[in-house]
Design a protein around this motif. Structure first.
Motif, PDB file in Angstrom:
ATOM      1  N   ALA A 223      43.780  48.556  33.432  1.00 33.49           N
ATOM      2  CA  ALA A 223      43.682  47.200  33.954  1.00 33.49           C
ATOM      3  C   ALA A 223      44.050  47.140  35.434  1.00 33.49           C
ATOM      4  CB  ALA A 223      44.569  46.264  33.150  1.00 33.49           C
ATOM      5  N   LYS A 224      45.208  47.653  35.783  1.00 38.50           N
ATOM      6  CA  LYS A 224      45.708  47.497  37.156  1.00 38.50           C
ATOM      7  C   LYS A 224      44.772  48.077  38.201  1.00 38.50           C
ATOM      8  CE  LYS A 224      50.544  47.173  35.937  1.00 38.50           C
ATOM      9  NZ  LYS A 224      51.879  47.750  36.058  1.00 38.50           N
ATOM     10  N   SER A 225      44.185  49.229  37.943  1.00 44.92           N
ATOM     11  CA  SER A 225      43.330  49.866  38.947  1.00 44.92           C
ATOM     12  C   SER A 225      41.868  49.418  38.872  1.00 44.92           C
ATOM     13  CB  SER A 225      43.401  51.393  38.798  1.00 44.92           C
ATOM     14  OG  SER A 225      42.892  51.782  37.534  1.00 44.92           O
ATOM     15  N   THR A 226      41.509  48.596  37.884  1.00 41.45           N
ATOM     16  CA  THR A 226      40.107  48.212  37.725  1.00 41.45           C
ATOM     17  C   THR A 226      39.873  46.709  37.811  1.00 41.45           C
ATOM     18  OG1 THR A 226      40.282  48.070  35.311  1.00 41.45           O
ATOM     19  CG2 THR A 226      39.657  50.210  36.252  1.00 41.45           C
ATOM     20  N   TRP A 227      40.924  45.900  37.852  1.00 45.40           N
ATOM     21  CA  TRP A 227      40.802  44.444  37.878  1.00 45.40           C
ATOM     22  C   TRP A 227      41.570  43.938  39.092  1.00 45.40           C
ATOM     23  CZ3 TRP A 227      38.008  41.944  33.959  1.00 45.40           C
ATOM     24  CH2 TRP A 227      37.998  40.540  34.038  1.00 45.40           C
ATOM     25  N   ARG A 228      40.855  43.539  40.145  1.00 51.89           N
ATOM     26  CA  ARG A 228      41.449  43.235  41.440  1.00 51.89           C
ATOM     27  C   ARG A 228      41.926  41.790  41.625  1.00 51.89           C
ATOM     28  NH1 ARG A 228      37.526  46.604  41.432  1.00 51.89           N
ATOM     29  NH2 ARG A 228      37.605  48.586  42.488  1.00 51.89           N
ATOM     30  N   LEU A 229      41.352  40.831  40.926  1.00 50.04           N
ATOM     31  CA  LEU A 229      41.752  39.426  41.072  1.00 50.04           C
ATOM     32  C   LEU A 229      42.592  39.000  39.872  1.00 50.04           C
ATOM     33  CD1 LEU A 229      38.440  37.679  42.229  1.00 50.04           C
ATOM     34  CD2 LEU A 229      40.287  38.567  43.648  1.00 50.04           C
ATOM     35  N   HIS A 230      43.526  38.113  40.130  1.00 50.09           N
ATOM     36  CA  HIS A 230      44.384  37.644  39.037  1.00 50.09           C
ATOM     37  C   HIS A 230      44.429  36.120  38.989  1.00 50.09           C
ATOM     38  CE1 HIS A 230      45.486  41.770  38.337  1.00 50.09           C
ATOM     39  NE2 HIS A 230      45.666  41.888  39.632  1.00 50.09           N
ATOM     40  N   ASN A 231      43.314  35.499  39.397  1.00 48.81           N
ATOM     41  CA  ASN A 231      43.231  34.040  39.399  1.00 48.81           C
ATOM     42  C   ASN A 231      42.242  33.506  38.358  1.00 48.81           C
ATOM     43  OD1 ASN A 231      40.928  35.042  40.640  1.00 48.81           O
ATOM     44  ND2 ASN A 231      40.791  33.368  42.116  1.00 48.81           N
ATOM     45  N   ILE A 232      41.772  34.353  37.478  1.00 48.93           N
ATOM     46  CA  ILE A 232      40.790  33.945  36.473  1.00 48.93           C
ATOM     47  C   ILE A 232      41.539  33.600  35.186  1.00 48.93           C
ATOM     48  CG2 ILE A 232      38.753  34.629  35.145  1.00 48.93           C
ATOM     49  CD1 ILE A 232      38.201  36.705  37.407  1.00 48.93           C
ATOM     50  N   GLY A 233      41.509  32.333  34.814  1.00 46.12           N
ATOM     51  CA  GLY A 233      42.180  31.900  33.593  1.00 46.12           C
ATOM     52  C   GLY A 233      41.367  32.259  32.360  1.00 46.12           C
ATOM     53  N   ASP A 234      42.009  32.190  31.194  1.00 44.47           N
ATOM     54  CA  ASP A 234      41.282  32.506  29.965  1.00 44.47           C
ATOM     55  C   ASP A 234      40.446  31.324  29.465  1.00 44.47           C
ATOM     56  OD1 ASP A 234      43.344  30.949  28.975  1.00 44.47           O
ATOM     57  OD2 ASP A 234      43.815  32.282  27.318  1.00 44.47           O
ATOM     58  N   VAL A 235      40.537  30.181  30.161  1.00 41.41           N
ATOM     59  CA  VAL A 235      39.634  29.053  29.944  1.00 41.41           C
ATOM     60  C   VAL A 235      39.074  28.696  31.315  1.00 41.41           C
ATOM     61  CG1 VAL A 235      39.391  26.651  29.210  1.00 41.41           C
ATOM     62  CG2 VAL A 235      40.937  28.182  27.960  1.00 41.41           C
ATOM     63  N   TRP A 236      37.756  28.639  31.405  1.00 42.20           N
ATOM     64  CA  TRP A 236      37.095  28.388  32.682  1.00 42.20           C
ATOM     65  C   TRP A 236      36.232  27.137  32.556  1.00 42.20           C
ATOM     66  CZ3 TRP A 236      37.468  30.953  37.301  1.00 42.20           C
ATOM     67  CH2 TRP A 236      36.527  30.618  38.277  1.00 42.20           C
ATOM     68  N   ASP A 237      36.520  26.122  33.384  1.00 44.12           N
ATOM     69  CA  ASP A 237      35.731  24.890  33.394  1.00 44.12           C
ATOM     70  C   ASP A 237      34.667  24.993  34.476  1.00 44.12           C
ATOM     71  OD1 ASP A 237      37.506  23.827  31.523  1.00 44.12           O
ATOM     72  OD2 ASP A 237      38.718  22.818  33.029  1.00 44.12           O
ATOM     73  N   GLU A 238      33.415  24.869  34.066  1.00 41.53           N
ATOM     74  CA  GLU A 238      32.328  24.862  35.054  1.00 41.53           C
ATOM     75  C   GLU A 238      31.085  24.256  34.412  1.00 41.53           C
ATOM     76  OE1 GLU A 238      29.684  27.915  37.806  1.00 41.53           O
ATOM     77  OE2 GLU A 238      31.603  28.611  37.034  1.00 41.53           O
ATOM     78  N   LYS A 239      30.613  23.194  35.028  1.00 35.83           N
ATOM     79  CA  LYS A 239      29.372  22.572  34.581  1.00 35.83           C
ATOM     80  C   LYS A 239      28.233  23.255  35.340  1.00 35.83           C
ATOM     81  CE  LYS A 239      27.498  18.109  33.452  1.00 35.83           C
ATOM     82  NZ  LYS A 239      27.804  16.702  33.306  1.00 35.83           N
ATOM     83  N   VAL A 240      27.140  23.552  34.649  1.00 35.81           N
ATOM     84  CA  VAL A 240      26.014  24.215  35.289  1.00 35.81           C
ATOM     85  C   VAL A 240      24.759  23.354  35.206  1.00 35.81           C
ATOM     86  CG1 VAL A 240      26.908  26.517  34.784  1.00 35.81           C
ATOM     87  CG2 VAL A 240      25.262  25.508  33.237  1.00 35.81           C
ATOM     88  N   LYS A 241      23.902  23.539  36.192  1.00 34.22           N
ATOM     89  CA  LYS A 241      22.586  22.909  36.153  1.00 34.22           C
ATOM     90  C   LYS A 241      21.722  23.796  35.269  1.00 34.22           C
ATOM     91  CE  LYS A 241      18.753  21.446  38.987  1.00 34.22           C
ATOM     92  NZ  LYS A 241      18.124  21.508  40.309  1.00 34.22           N
TER      93      LYS A 241
END
Length: 189
Positions: free
Chosen positions: A113-131
């Motif tokens: 995980a540590k050497s392969t995942w660079r961002l730590h701001n992605i929550g386990d629930v993601w809100d996003e409305k798409v067109k």
């Protein structure tokens, strides 16, 4: 690697009886993938994915509950996490109405995980409305964050079931190379 297979599980289970009518017209026009076909795709993804590379697999609530581990029986890939995408709109369902999809995060060994995942701001629930430009439109911003978290500029990102090509758009916006394809669906009126 991103993969959004065109599975039929929930449609076959619920037998809604309205396929090809109204909202379901474009969805029912898509070529369906059997679980055997999905397993073949996953086996090939396992073959070409770099060691400790990631696969982001889209599944619906039905497949989340029924389980997808049998799809991986002929591969070395391992499920390591999951993100719930809150689509911010209500969909189909007899009891609770579907408002989410699920992104199963899979990694090819060795798991790190540590050497392969660079961002730590992605929550386990993601809100996003798409067109909605495709029956299976996906959240570009989430995909961009996942690409930034797991790759570096000029890396290759593959999406063998590209649909509306949102992963391609995410690659353009993050400086990654894209390899993808899809089978055309329905009339383009």
């Amino acid at each position: 690697m991103f993969f959004d297979p065109q599975y039929r599980g929930i449609l076959d289970k619920m037998k809604y009886g309205n396929e090809g009518k109204g909202r379901g017209k474009n969805r029912s026009a898509l070529t369906q993938m059997s679980e055997e076909t999905i397993s073949i795709f996953l086996k090939e993804i396992d073959r070409v994915l770099n060691s400790n590379g990631y696969l982001f697999l889209w599944v619906d609530k039905f497949h989340l509950i029924e389980g997808v581990t049998s799809w991986f029986k002929d591969s070395s890939l391992e499920i390591v996490d999951m993100i719930t995408w809150n689509k911010m709109k209500i969909g189909m369902g007899y009891r609770s109405r579907r408002k989410s999809e699920y992104l199963v995060i899979v990694q090819k060994p060795p798991k790190q995980a540590k050497s392969t995942w660079r961002l730590h701001n992605i929550g386990d629930v993601w809100d996003e409305k798409v067109k909605k430009i495709h029956p299976h439109s996906k959240p570009i911003e989430l995909q961009k964050q996942l690409i930034l978290a797991t790759t570096i500029e000029n890396d290759y990102i593959c999406d063998p079931a590209s649909g509306g090509y949102s992963v391609f758009q995410a690659c353009l916006e993050t400086g990654r190379n894209f390899i993808g394809c899809d089978i055309a669906f329905g009339d383009k009126d």
